[in-house]
Write an enzyme that holds these catalytic residues in place. Sequence first.
Site, PDB file in Angstrom:
ATOM      1  N   MET A  28       0.778  -1.256  -0.044  1.00 38.90           N
ATOM      2  CA  MET A  28      -0.012   0.033  -0.001  1.00 38.90           C
ATOM      3  C   MET A  28       0.934   1.283   0.112  1.00 38.90           C
ATOM      4  O   MET A  28       0.530   2.282  -0.678  1.00 38.90           O
ATOM      5  CB  MET A  28      -0.941  -0.126   1.158  1.00 38.90           C
ATOM      6  CG  MET A  28      -1.900  -1.157   1.079  1.00 38.90           C
ATOM      7  SD  MET A  28      -3.198  -0.608  -0.116  1.00 38.90           S
ATOM      8  CE  MET A  28      -4.135   0.916   0.436  1.00 38.90           C
ATOM      9  N   ARG A  63      10.843   0.601   7.880  1.00 36.17           N
ATOM     10  CA  ARG A  63      11.603   0.215   8.995  1.00 36.17           C
ATOM     11  C   ARG A  63      12.633  -0.683   8.740  1.00 36.17           C
ATOM     12  O   ARG A  63      13.912  -0.385   8.940  1.00 36.17           O
ATOM     13  CB  ARG A  63      10.695  -0.573  10.014  1.00 36.17           C
ATOM     14  CG  ARG A  63      11.603  -1.183  11.225  1.00 36.17           C
ATOM     15  CD  ARG A  63      10.462  -1.964  11.915  1.00 36.17           C
ATOM     16  NE  ARG A  63       9.851  -3.058  11.398  1.00 36.17           N
ATOM     17  CZ  ARG A  63       8.976  -3.928  11.933  1.00 36.17           C
ATOM     18  NH1 ARG A  63       8.801  -3.742  13.152  1.00 36.17           N
ATOM     19  NH2 ARG A  63       8.625  -4.925  11.177  1.00 36.17           N
ATOM     20  N   SER A  91      -9.400   3.495   0.484  1.00 39.69           N
ATOM     21  CA  SER A  91     -10.086   2.327  -0.058  1.00 39.69           C
ATOM     22  C   SER A  91      -9.627   2.210  -1.589  1.00 39.69           C
ATOM     23  O   SER A  91      -9.414   3.212  -2.394  1.00 39.69           O
ATOM     24  CB  SER A  91     -11.471   2.557   0.020  1.00 39.69           C
ATOM     25  OG  SER A  91     -12.181   1.314  -0.407  1.00 39.69           O
ATOM     26  N   GLY A 142      -7.761  -0.739  -2.432  1.00 42.79           N
ATOM     27  CA  GLY A 142      -6.687  -1.856  -2.288  1.00 42.79           C
ATOM     28  C   GLY A 142      -5.568  -1.361  -3.064  1.00 42.79           C
ATOM     29  O   GLY A 142      -5.015   0.011  -3.043  1.00 42.79           O
ATOM     30  N   LYS A 167     -14.587   5.103   6.759  1.00 44.55           N
ATOM     31  CA  LYS A 167     -13.821   3.900   5.999  1.00 44.55           C
ATOM     32  C   LYS A 167     -14.305   2.501   6.509  1.00 44.55           C
ATOM     33  O   LYS A 167     -14.621   1.627   5.858  1.00 44.55           O
ATOM     34  CB  LYS A 167     -12.532   4.146   6.132  1.00 44.55           C
ATOM     35  CG  LYS A 167     -11.720   2.880   5.650  1.00 44.55           C
ATOM     36  CD  LYS A 167     -11.853   2.561   4.145  1.00 44.55           C
ATOM     37  CE  LYS A 167     -11.224   1.563   3.713  1.00 44.55           C
ATOM     38  NZ  LYS A 167     -10.309   0.463   4.174  1.00 44.55           N
ATOM     39  N   HIS A 180     -17.864   1.908   5.235  1.00 52.34           N
ATOM     40  CA  HIS A 180     -17.539   1.659   3.804  1.00 52.34           C
ATOM     41  C   HIS A 180     -17.210   0.146   3.838  1.00 52.34           C
ATOM     42  O   HIS A 180     -18.107  -0.561   2.659  1.00 52.34           O
ATOM     43  CB  HIS A 180     -16.384   2.455   3.260  1.00 52.34           C
ATOM     44  CG  HIS A 180     -16.077   1.845   2.033  1.00 52.34           C
ATOM     45  ND1 HIS A 180     -15.089   0.805   1.902  1.00 52.34           N
ATOM     46  CD2 HIS A 180     -16.080   2.106   0.510  1.00 52.34           C
ATOM     47  CE1 HIS A 180     -14.886   0.375   0.615  1.00 52.34           C
ATOM     48  NE2 HIS A 180     -15.405   1.011  -0.353  1.00 52.34           N
ATOM     49  N   ASN A 181     -16.280  -0.484   4.659  1.00 52.22           N
ATOM     50  CA  ASN A 181     -16.120  -1.653   4.591  1.00 52.22           C
ATOM     51  C   ASN A 181     -17.271  -2.828   4.783  1.00 52.22           C
ATOM     52  O   ASN A 181     -17.657  -3.807   4.492  1.00 52.22           O
ATOM     53  CB  ASN A 181     -15.047  -2.041   5.446  1.00 52.22           C
ATOM     54  CG  ASN A 181     -13.721  -1.476   4.573  1.00 52.22           C
ATOM     55  OD1 ASN A 181     -13.678  -0.744   3.688  1.00 52.22           O
ATOM     56  ND2 ASN A 181     -12.519  -2.358   5.131  1.00 52.22           N
ATOM     57  N   GLU A 221     -19.563  -3.039   2.037  1.00 53.97           N
ATOM     58  CA  GLU A 221     -18.827  -3.841   0.987  1.00 53.97           C
ATOM     59  C   GLU A 221     -19.262  -5.138   1.510  1.00 53.97           C
ATOM     60  O   GLU A 221     -19.557  -6.250   0.705  1.00 53.97           O
ATOM     61  CB  GLU A 221     -17.364  -3.574   1.194  1.00 53.97           C
ATOM     62  CG  GLU A 221     -16.514  -4.642   0.329  1.00 53.97           C
ATOM     63  CD  GLU A 221     -15.162  -4.103   0.515  1.00 53.97           C
ATOM     64  OE1 GLU A 221     -14.684  -2.863   0.525  1.00 53.97           O
ATOM     65  OE2 GLU A 221     -14.251  -4.983   0.755  1.00 53.97           O
TER      66      GLU A 221
HETATM   67  P1  NBP Z   1       0.966  -4.406   6.254  1.00 55.12           P
HETATM   68  O1  NBP Z   1      -0.287  -3.983   6.896  1.00 55.12           O
HETATM   69  O2  NBP Z   1       1.334  -5.664   5.756  1.00 55.12           O
HETATM   70  O3  NBP Z   1       2.311  -3.691   7.046  1.00 55.12           O
HETATM   71  C1  NBP Z   1       3.395  -3.718   6.692  1.00 55.12           C
HETATM   72  C2  NBP Z   1       4.405  -2.596   7.018  1.00 55.12           C
HETATM   73  O4  NBP Z   1       4.334  -2.295   8.250  1.00 55.12           O
HETATM   74  C3  NBP Z   1       5.851  -2.639   6.431  1.00 55.12           C
HETATM   75  O5  NBP Z   1       6.102  -1.559   5.895  1.00 55.12           O
HETATM   76  C4  NBP Z   1       6.337  -2.857   8.053  1.00 55.12           C
HETATM   77  O6  NBP Z   1       7.772  -2.483   7.823  1.00 55.12           O
HETATM   78  C5  NBP Z   1       5.604  -2.015   8.875  1.00 55.12           C
HETATM   79  N1  NBP Z   1       5.931  -2.267  10.174  1.00 55.12           N
HETATM   80  C6  NBP Z   1       5.362  -3.231  10.986  1.00 55.12           C
HETATM   81 BR1  NBP Z   1       4.552  -4.519  10.420  1.00 55.12          BR
HETATM   82  N2  NBP Z   1       5.804  -3.044  12.319  1.00 55.12           N
HETATM   83  C7  NBP Z   1       6.308  -1.830  12.350  1.00 55.12           C
HETATM   84  C8  NBP Z   1       6.869  -1.190  13.416  1.00 55.12           C
HETATM   85  N3  NBP Z   1       6.878  -1.485  14.593  1.00 55.12           N
HETATM   86  N4  NBP Z   1       7.437   0.122  12.963  1.00 55.12           N
HETATM   87  C9  NBP Z   1       7.569   0.511  11.696  1.00 55.12           C
HETATM   88  N5  NBP Z   1       7.015  -0.028  10.689  1.00 55.12           N
HETATM   89  C10 NBP Z   1       6.375  -1.265  10.842  1.00 55.12           C
HETATM   90  O7  NBP Z   1       1.165  -3.486   4.714  1.00 55.12           O
HETATM   91  P2  NBP Z   1      -0.071  -2.977   3.690  1.00 55.12           P
HETATM   92  O8  NBP Z   1      -0.721  -4.403   3.361  1.00 55.12           O
HETATM   93  O9  NBP Z   1       0.741  -2.194   2.679  1.00 55.12           O
HETATM   94  O10 NBP Z   1      -1.141  -2.083   4.314  1.00 55.12           O
HETATM   95  C11 NBP Z   1      -0.788  -1.087   5.041  1.00 55.12           C
HETATM   96  C12 NBP Z   1      -1.755  -0.209   5.863  1.00 55.12           C
HETATM   97  O11 NBP Z   1      -2.721  -0.002   4.890  1.00 55.12           O
HETATM   98  C13 NBP Z   1      -2.404  -1.211   6.919  1.00 55.12           C
HETATM   99  O12 NBP Z   1      -2.909  -0.498   7.822  1.00 55.12           O
HETATM  100  C14 NBP Z   1      -3.739  -1.720   5.967  1.00 55.12           C
HETATM  101  O13 NBP Z   1      -4.740  -1.980   6.769  1.00 55.12           O
HETATM  102  C15 NBP Z   1      -3.964  -0.570   5.156  1.00 55.12           C
HETATM  103  N6  NBP Z   1      -4.874  -0.781   4.052  1.00 55.12           N
HETATM  104  C16 NBP Z   1      -4.607  -2.081   3.217  1.00 55.12           C
HETATM  105  C17 NBP Z   1      -5.409  -2.071   2.099  1.00 55.12           C
HETATM  106  C18 NBP Z   1      -5.028  -3.371   1.300  1.00 55.12           C
HETATM  107  O14 NBP Z   1      -5.657  -3.583   0.319  1.00 55.12           O
HETATM  108  N7  NBP Z   1      -3.934  -3.934   1.290  1.00 55.12           N
HETATM  109  C19 NBP Z   1      -6.340  -1.195   1.761  1.00 55.12           C
HETATM  110  C20 NBP Z   1      -6.559  -0.221   2.689  1.00 55.12           C
HETATM  111  C21 NBP Z   1      -5.815  -0.110   3.598  1.00 55.12           C
HETATM  112  P3  NBP Z   1       8.886  -3.730   7.683  1.00 55.12           P
HETATM  113  O15 NBP Z   1       9.014  -3.863   6.176  1.00 55.12           O
HETATM  114  O16 NBP Z   1      10.306  -3.221   8.394  1.00 55.12           O
HETATM  115  O17 NBP Z   1       8.275  -5.013   8.334  1.00 55.12           O
END
Ligand code: NBP
Length: 479
Positions: A13, A34, A128, A130, A182, A185-186, A189
């Site tokens: 994301m 990180r 929203s 993805g 949001k 919204h979900n 959905e």
């Molecule tokens: P993830 O939800 O899988 O999170 C991974 C990220 O969080 C990595 O960059 C990781 O760093 C970082 N992270 C973690 Br885990 N612990 C950390 C910490 N203590 N300090 C700093 N960074 C930390 O990633 P995503 O799927 O890209 O989603 C990101 C956000 O967007 C989430 O909140 C998700 O719910 C939201 N979201 C997702 C979608 C979707 O469709 N996927 C849609 C809308 C919103 P690292 O690389 O060092 O482990």
Amino acid sequence: AAANIGVVGLAVMGSNLARNLASREGNTVAVYNRSRTKTDELIAEHPEAGFVPAFSYEEFASSLSVPRTAVIMVKAGGPTDAVIDELVRVFEPGDIIVDGGNALFTDTIRREKAVRDTGINFVGMGVSGGEEGALLGPSLMPGGSDESWVTLGPILRSIAAVAEGEPCVTHVGHDGAGHFVKMVHNGIEYADMQLIAEAYDLIRRGTGKSPAEIADVFAEWNRGELESYLIEITAEVLRQVDAATGTPLVDVILDQAGAKGTGAWTVQTALDLGVPVSGIAEATFARSLSSHPEQRIVSGVLPGPAEALVVADADAFVEDVRLALFASKIVAYSQGFDEIRAGAAQYGWSIDLGAISKIWRGGCIIRAQFLNRIADSYAQTPDLAVLMTAPYFVEALGRAQGAWRRIVSTAADAGIPSPAFSSSLAYYDGLRAKRLPAALIQGQRDFFGAHTYKRIDKPGTFHTLWSGDRTEIEAEDTH
Ligand code: NBP
């Protein structure tokens, strides 16, 4: 200080949102993750983006022009708190921290309050659409202060999806309002997906059509009033053939639906607010039921109807299902908007419901033609108490209700579960009822707990002396 905006968290994301930001005229994007590898990979794979990489929070802060603006895209919960703590340490009053993760709105309210005390602005923002939405244009639901919106508004407008010439972003309301919206919204959905799944199941069991034939039905529906992203992708999924077995993919996918919890949040919050969101609740529970194989009694222990479903006129049945789906969908959206209205009243947010329906027209999963009708309805009557009483929906429900009732009763007769269809119809009839059996419930409550009741024919609060001579007395209104 070379960058005007930064992104922390470069998983799917965050990296896509960073690339979206970088592709817009005038933006230079600082990036931090990180673990260093994600940053290195992003920089190597996208030299065109001109990212400014940082490898510590200090370096990240000093690479941003003032007021610093950073979007956090990390795992919701503890990781988000950890990143906020770090940013608060290196940022200064007037800077802006945006949390674009899927935070629970009460966490956002807490964080906004804590961060505000430092003079830094905190904005919880629902995102929203993805990963594709993040890259090409999401629907954005930012909360936070008016002050932050001045800086953020133009940036967010430039990266959001565009629907009918308008960017899919609005300043939803203060503190947790964006994440609240949001969340709903979900929830909507979930309901929309469950309704579509019930429609598919009824058509398949009722007409014997193959998944590919049902894909054609959905493709056809997508040219009418049901036009939406979810109907469109339903046709795509149903048409897919599994390469390994040559059978429809839908037939080899394990029938246990997963969930990440936002549907449950929507329902839990609605329970707290006392708002019936029965369509969303049934959709959430239907996923739970599916994913407990140890409870699913498929061996014939529980008896079902003797007769199998026989549909005489397949075309008429499919049209009935379409109308039942449309009517139930109106109920689900109406309930969702009702929850937003109630949340706004509870938390003191001023939320423009018409604007919310407009920003959901593009970028997000529930994008649909239909949202224009919701926007029109709120434009006509901004304080509409029940969305589905707007003229457009009243007409649609009037047109659909006969089919809706036939489908719900057919499903019940045939033993085909249709929890979202049937609960939506029950809600509809509940709202229509002149008298509800709630009167009896008040009588029962007064009987066992002296909870008192009101009368229809005179003011005051009353209690019947149930364990005495059963005369009625006037009571204190304490319950
Ligand atoms: P993830 O939800 O899988 O999170 C991974 C990220 O969080 C990595 O960059 C990781 O760093 C970082 N992270 C973690 Br885990 N612990 C950390 C910490 N203590 N300090 C700093 N960074 C930390 O990633 P995503 O799927 O890209 O989603 C990101 C956000 O967007 C989430 O909140 C998700 O719910 C939201 N979201 C997702 C979608 C979707 O469709 N996927 C849609 C809308 C919103 P690292 O690389 O060092 O482990």
